[in-house]
Design a protein around this motif. Structure first.
Motif, PDB file in Angstrom:
ATOM      1  N   LEU A 221      29.854  41.423  45.831  1.00 34.83           N
ATOM      2  CA  LEU A 221      30.973  42.169  45.275  1.00 34.83           C
ATOM      3  C   LEU A 221      32.309  41.627  45.774  1.00 34.83           C
ATOM      4  O   LEU A 221      33.288  41.595  45.052  1.00 34.83           O
ATOM      5  CB  LEU A 221      30.842  43.650  45.640  1.00 34.83           C
ATOM      6  N   SER A 222      32.354  41.191  47.024  1.00 35.79           N
ATOM      7  CA  SER A 222      33.599  40.641  47.565  1.00 35.79           C
ATOM      8  C   SER A 222      33.374  39.250  48.148  1.00 35.79           C
ATOM      9  O   SER A 222      34.005  38.846  49.101  1.00 35.79           O
ATOM     10  CB  SER A 222      34.171  41.571  48.641  1.00 35.79           C
ATOM     11  N   GLY A 223      32.431  38.524  47.574  1.00 36.62           N
ATOM     12  CA  GLY A 223      32.115  37.202  48.083  1.00 36.62           C
ATOM     13  C   GLY A 223      32.855  36.095  47.371  1.00 36.62           C
ATOM     14  O   GLY A 223      33.661  36.319  46.478  1.00 36.62           O
ATOM     15  N   ARG A 224      32.543  34.850  47.756  1.00 38.21           N
ATOM     16  CA  ARG A 224      33.290  33.700  47.264  1.00 38.21           C
ATOM     17  C   ARG A 224      32.477  32.804  46.344  1.00 38.21           C
ATOM     18  O   ARG A 224      32.922  31.740  45.959  1.00 38.21           O
ATOM     19  CB  ARG A 224      33.783  32.884  48.477  1.00 38.21           C
ATOM     20  N   GLY A 225      31.283  33.211  46.009  1.00 39.97           N
ATOM     21  CA  GLY A 225      30.450  32.384  45.152  1.00 39.97           C
ATOM     22  C   GLY A 225      29.319  33.180  44.555  1.00 39.97           C
ATOM     23  O   GLY A 225      29.233  34.390  44.718  1.00 39.97           O
ATOM     24  N   GLU A 242      38.284  29.759  41.785  1.00 37.73           N
ATOM     25  CA  GLU A 242      39.333  30.173  42.721  1.00 37.73           C
ATOM     26  C   GLU A 242      38.665  30.754  43.949  1.00 37.73           C
ATOM     27  O   GLU A 242      37.759  31.578  43.850  1.00 37.73           O
ATOM     28  CB  GLU A 242      40.246  31.228  42.092  1.00 37.73           C
ATOM     29  N   ASP A 243      39.092  30.313  45.137  1.00 39.83           N
ATOM     30  CA  ASP A 243      38.512  30.830  46.375  1.00 39.83           C
ATOM     31  C   ASP A 243      38.984  32.255  46.614  1.00 39.83           C
ATOM     32  O   ASP A 243      40.183  32.532  46.643  1.00 39.83           O
ATOM     33  CB  ASP A 243      38.910  29.958  47.564  1.00 39.83           C
ATOM     34  N   SER A 278      38.346  40.551  39.354  1.00 40.49           N
ATOM     35  CA  SER A 278      39.463  41.415  39.704  1.00 40.49           C
ATOM     36  C   SER A 278      40.272  40.782  40.817  1.00 40.49           C
ATOM     37  O   SER A 278      41.385  40.819  40.805  1.00 40.49           O
ATOM     38  CB  SER A 278      38.996  42.817  40.081  1.00 40.49           C
ATOM     39  N   GLY A 279      39.814  40.207  41.831  1.00 36.95           N
ATOM     40  CA  GLY A 279      40.508  39.349  42.769  1.00 36.95           C
ATOM     41  C   GLY A 279      41.999  39.493  42.969  1.00 36.95           C
ATOM     42  O   GLY A 279      42.587  40.558  42.823  1.00 36.95           O
TER      43      GLY A 279
END
Length: 335
Positions: A221-225, A242-243, A278-279
């Motif tokens: 949910l809040s990871g980078r990949g 996008e990271d 969402s980021g």
């Protein structure tokens, strides 16, 4: 063995070599997002239909989960605890089934809706500790018990051979089980973020599968990949174009909690997967990135005409919950 992809996807993609968007046959202009490396297609959208106020008041007062499968748009309504099917071409109501309760055709706490290989859907009912299977005609076709899977298996993927993959917010791995609820094996975490996540909230996993049951997308949910799982091969791991930094990870470790959620929703369309972010971007809730569902490589991006936290795609259209007026909207890219 996991095939990791730590490089920036999309660096070698040539904008003019992208002839299709969502399988709609759209030829469009594009613009590069210099900050993230995105290739954003300039898309003009036409509204095909918009749900009426009467439908939203009486049938869908609180739509929460949505998916498309083989010519039917499925929506779960939390207020009425029912599954609703709409004709994706017109938005006309096809049927509505279910109610609140613990009976065989009742729902108590639906946390996920996923596409079934037979053309219907499965609904993960965490309070009733089961998966309810409903056909494309609105008939309940079976219940899969999930009491033995874990404390709270709130996300499930369906794979071929009547196998399922479950994620539990209290565990970092995954369990593979069959239609009787029997555990077949355990899958270890597929990337370090899943092990290093400092809290249950940031370790929450979201799962999606394609309608054929060939692959399952796993994302934090809040990871980078994300990872792509299949029944017959090792997971393919890829990074977002996008990271996204998560609390306790990356350059800002120790600077306090950040509330950036990398991904809201995802959908498979043929051999691509669409991820709604969402980021940190100002276009959060509208930005959709498109990746290969075979390799995890980045393809292109586009913006929806409205913000949403839930969407579906199929049949040449995109469906979303317009947050500005809380209606279901079907849109199509202008040719």
């Amino acid at each position: 063995m996991i095939s990791a992809n730590g490089s920036k996807p999309g660096a070698s993609v040539r904008p003019m070599a992208i002839p299709l968007l969502l399988g709609l046959g759209l030829l469009g202009g594009c613009a590069a997002d210099v900050r993230s490396g995105r290739t954003t297609l300039q898309v003009q959208w036409d509204t095909v239909w918009r749900s009426s106020s009467a439908l939203m008041d009486s049938v869908l007062p609180s739509p929460t989960l949505m998916t498309y499968n083989r010519g039917t748009l499925f929506i779960f309504d939390r207020a009425s605890a029912s599954l609703v099917a709409l004709d994706p071409k017109t938005g006309v109501l096809l049927w509505k089934v279910g109610r609140s309760g613990q009976g065989p055709e009742e729902f108590a706490g639906i946390s996920a809706v996923f596409a079934d290989r037979a053309g219907g859907v499965g609904l993960v009912d965490i309070r009733n500790r089961r998966i309810a299977r409903v056909s494309s005609l609105g008939q309940f076709t079976g219940l899969v018990p999930i009491a033995a899977i874990g404390q709270q298996p709130n996300e499930v993927c369906a794979l071929a051979g009547n196998r399922f993959v479950a994620a539990d917010v209290f565990q970092s791995g995954f369990l593979v089980f069959d239609s009787t609820g029997s555990v077949i094996r355990k899958l270890d975490p597929v990337w370090p973020d899943l092990v290093e996540a400092p809290s249950i909230d940031s370790r929450t996993v979201v799962l999606w599968n394609d309608e054929a049951g060939k692959r399952c997308l796993v994302a934090l949910l809040s990871g980078r990949g994300f990872a792509l799982l299949s029944p017959d091969q090792s997971p393919i791991v890829a990074r977002y174009i996008e990271d996204f930094e998560a609390y306790g990870m990356g350059n800002r470790k120790g600077e306090g909690e950040m509330e950036y959620s990398a991904v809201n929703d995802a959908e498979f369309v043929a051999d691509t997967v669409l991820i709604l972010f969402s980021g940190r971007t100002p276009d959060r809730g509208r930005l959709v990135d498109r990746y290969s569902a075979l390799s995890g490589s980045y393809i292109s991006s586009y913006l929806l005409p409205f913000k949403t936290v839930e969407f579906a795609a199929g049949g040449g259209m995109v469906f979303g919950l317009d947050q500005s007026d809380t209606t279901i909207v079907a849109i199509r890219a202008r040719r």
